[in-house]
Design a protein around this motif. Structure first.
Motif, PDB file in Angstrom:
ATOM      1  N   PHE A 159       0.644  -1.138  -0.062  1.00  0.00           N
ATOM      2  CA  PHE A 159      -0.076   0.076   0.029  1.00  0.00           C
ATOM      3  C   PHE A 159       0.910   1.209   0.023  1.00  0.00           C
ATOM      4  N   PHE A 160       2.208   1.188   0.170  1.00  0.00           N
ATOM      5  CA  PHE A 160       3.042   2.209   0.166  1.00  0.00           C
ATOM      6  C   PHE A 160       4.244   2.081  -0.797  1.00  0.00           C
ATOM      7  N   ARG A 161       5.091   1.315  -0.687  1.00  0.00           N
ATOM      8  CA  ARG A 161       6.433   1.408  -1.556  1.00  0.00           C
ATOM      9  C   ARG A 161       5.861   1.145  -2.766  1.00  0.00           C
ATOM     10  N   ILE A 162       5.224   0.134  -3.363  1.00  0.00           N
ATOM     11  CA  ILE A 162       4.902  -0.305  -4.821  1.00  0.00           C
ATOM     12  C   ILE A 162       4.076   0.740  -5.265  1.00  0.00           C
ATOM     13  N   PRO A 163       2.935   1.383  -4.795  1.00  0.00           N
ATOM     14  CA  PRO A 163       2.217   2.245  -5.394  1.00  0.00           C
ATOM     15  C   PRO A 163       3.234   3.621  -5.437  1.00  0.00           C
ATOM     16  N   LEU A 164       4.033   3.869  -4.499  1.00  0.00           N
ATOM     17  CA  LEU A 164       4.677   5.127  -4.437  1.00  0.00           C
ATOM     18  C   LEU A 164       5.894   4.922  -5.693  1.00  0.00           C
ATOM     19  N   ALA A 165       6.378   3.766  -6.015  1.00  0.00           N
ATOM     20  CA  ALA A 165       7.212   3.418  -6.998  1.00  0.00           C
ATOM     21  C   ALA A 165       6.773   3.800  -8.231  1.00  0.00           C
ATOM     22  N   ALA A 166       5.416   3.280  -8.435  1.00  0.00           N
ATOM     23  CA  ALA A 166       4.688   3.290  -9.543  1.00  0.00           C
ATOM     24  C   ALA A 166       4.472   4.840  -9.906  1.00  0.00           C
ATOM     25  N   ALA A 167       3.911   5.518  -8.973  1.00  0.00           N
ATOM     26  CA  ALA A 167       3.767   7.091  -9.152  1.00  0.00           C
ATOM     27  C   ALA A 167       4.943   7.733  -9.679  1.00  0.00           C
ATOM     28  N   PHE A 168       6.007   7.356  -8.894  1.00  0.00           N
ATOM     29  CA  PHE A 168       7.290   8.011  -9.212  1.00  0.00           C
ATOM     30  C   PHE A 168       7.735   7.606 -10.535  1.00  0.00           C
ATOM     31  N   ALA A 169       7.704   6.545 -11.116  1.00  0.00           N
ATOM     32  CA  ALA A 169       8.050   6.090 -12.380  1.00  0.00           C
ATOM     33  C   ALA A 169       7.291   6.925 -13.483  1.00  0.00           C
ATOM     34  N   ILE A 170       5.806   6.914 -13.272  1.00  0.00           N
ATOM     35  CA  ILE A 170       4.858   7.489 -14.157  1.00  0.00           C
ATOM     36  C   ILE A 170       5.229   8.954 -14.150  1.00  0.00           C
ATOM     37  N   HIS A 171       5.488   9.582 -13.075  1.00  0.00           N
ATOM     38  CA  HIS A 171       5.835  11.151 -12.757  1.00  0.00           C
ATOM     39  C   HIS A 171       7.002  11.410 -13.924  1.00  0.00           C
ATOM     40  N   VAL A 172       8.163  10.421 -13.702  1.00  0.00           N
ATOM     41  CA  VAL A 172       9.317  10.742 -14.352  1.00  0.00           C
ATOM     42  C   VAL A 172       9.115  10.521 -15.905  1.00  0.00           C
ATOM     43  N   HIS A 173       8.561   9.502 -16.230  1.00  0.00           N
ATOM     44  CA  HIS A 173       8.207   9.140 -17.735  1.00  0.00           C
ATOM     45  C   HIS A 173       7.579  10.153 -18.200  1.00  0.00           C
ATOM     46  N   SER A 174       6.568  10.624 -17.624  1.00  0.00           N
ATOM     47  CA  SER A 174       5.423  11.681 -18.306  1.00  0.00           C
ATOM     48  C   SER A 174       6.268  12.920 -18.589  1.00  0.00           C
ATOM     49  N   ALA A 175       7.091  13.189 -17.579  1.00  0.00           N
ATOM     50  CA  ALA A 175       7.872  14.643 -17.437  1.00  0.00           C
ATOM     51  C   ALA A 175       8.772  14.298 -18.508  1.00  0.00           C
ATOM     52  N   TRP A 176       9.454  13.122 -18.704  1.00  0.00           N
ATOM     53  CA  TRP A 176      10.462  13.010 -19.975  1.00  0.00           C
ATOM     54  C   TRP A 176      10.050  13.005 -21.224  1.00  0.00           C
ATOM     55  N   ALA A 177       8.763  12.394 -21.314  1.00  0.00           N
ATOM     56  CA  ALA A 177       8.066  12.300 -22.671  1.00  0.00           C
ATOM     57  C   ALA A 177       7.512  13.724 -23.018  1.00  0.00           C
ATOM     58  N   LEU A 178       6.949  14.446 -22.190  1.00  0.00           N
ATOM     59  CA  LEU A 178       6.796  15.960 -22.369  1.00  0.00           C
ATOM     60  C   LEU A 178       7.799  16.815 -22.797  1.00  0.00           C
ATOM     61  N   THR A 179       8.797  16.758 -22.229  1.00  0.00           N
ATOM     62  CA  THR A 179       9.977  17.251 -22.404  1.00  0.00           C
ATOM     63  C   THR A 179      10.272  17.233 -23.949  1.00  0.00           C
TER      64      THR A 179
END
Length: 232
Positions: free
Chosen positions: A73-93
């Motif tokens: 409920f914490f580490r795996i969802p946070l890791a997923a949110a972090f991966a999505i955040h980084v990838h979307s930022a990179w793709a939008l850049t």
């Protein structure tokens, strides 16, 4: 899958970055509050922040195995949110870089947008690099990073690490980058979600100012406490 189709668009990536950003902002706020247990000291050789860390690992016991709830409920969802955040930022850049030669954009607007994206990008890179260090220092316990690391002893690991002035400077500098990143993220996430009414802009700015200041002040209070010998 329809979510994947939406994510392939720039609008979908903006929504993904905003929603994952909200998850990460909530985590950062909670993590900051947890760090403040450092100032509570302890009793009988047991520090309150050590008890806090142990309580996180014991969530759900005895119904669930140790650390299962923490991971699920914490580490795996946070890791997923972090991966999505980084990838979307990179793709939008990348998408924004491809559109730099667009002729219809006013020069002044282009300069402002480009400055915001560049500063946001660099603060994000700094926070990402610090996160790698932070995990190696206080979570994993890599000997080359924190030679005095002792598993489960949060207070000891925190104080022993921040007592080294290069690490202290690194920590404080990273918090300043985090402050800017949080401020810009807290401000822009409303725009990404379509909440961009001029009547509400002053409230967005107030929220961004208060939230980023509160979080970073809480984080920086710990190294300051070590430097001033309040935490020892």
């Amino acid at each position: 899958m329809w979510l994947a189709e939406i994510y392939r668009t720039d609008t979908g990536k903006k929504y993904a970055m905003a929603i994952s950003g909200i998850v990460l902002l909530l985590f950062v706020f909670g993590h900051m509050i947890g760090n403040l247990h450092t100032f509570e000291g302890g009793h009988g050789g047991i520090f309150r922040i050590d008890e806090y860390g142990e309580a996180l690992r014991e969530l759900g016991e005895p119904l669930f195995p140790r650390t299962m709830v923490l991971w699920a409920f914490f580490r795996i969802p946070l890791a997923a949110a972090f991966a999505i955040h980084v990838h979307s930022a990179w793709a939008l850049t990348r998408s924004n870089s491809a559109a730099r030669d667009t002729k219809y954009q006013a020069p002044r607007e282009y300069v402002a947008a480009n400055y915001a994206s560049r500063t946001m990008r660099w603060s994000g890179v700094i926070v990402l690099l610090f996160l790698v260090w932070h995990l190696a220092d206080l979570t994993i316990g890599v000997e080359a990073v924190n030679p005095d690391f002792q598993r489960g002893m949060v207070y000891h690991n925190l104080v022993s690490s921040l007592s080294r002035w290069p690490v202290w400077l690194l920590y404080v500098g990273a918090q300043l980058a985090l402050a800017f990143h949080i401020w810009h993220g807290a401000w822009s996430l409303f725009q990404s979600l379509g909440v961009n009414n001029p009547r509400f802009n002053r409230y967005r700015r107030t929220f961004a100012n208060l939230f980023s200041s509160l979080v970073v002040a809480g984080f920086i209070s710990v190294p300051l406490g070590v430097a001033l010998d309040v935490v020892r």
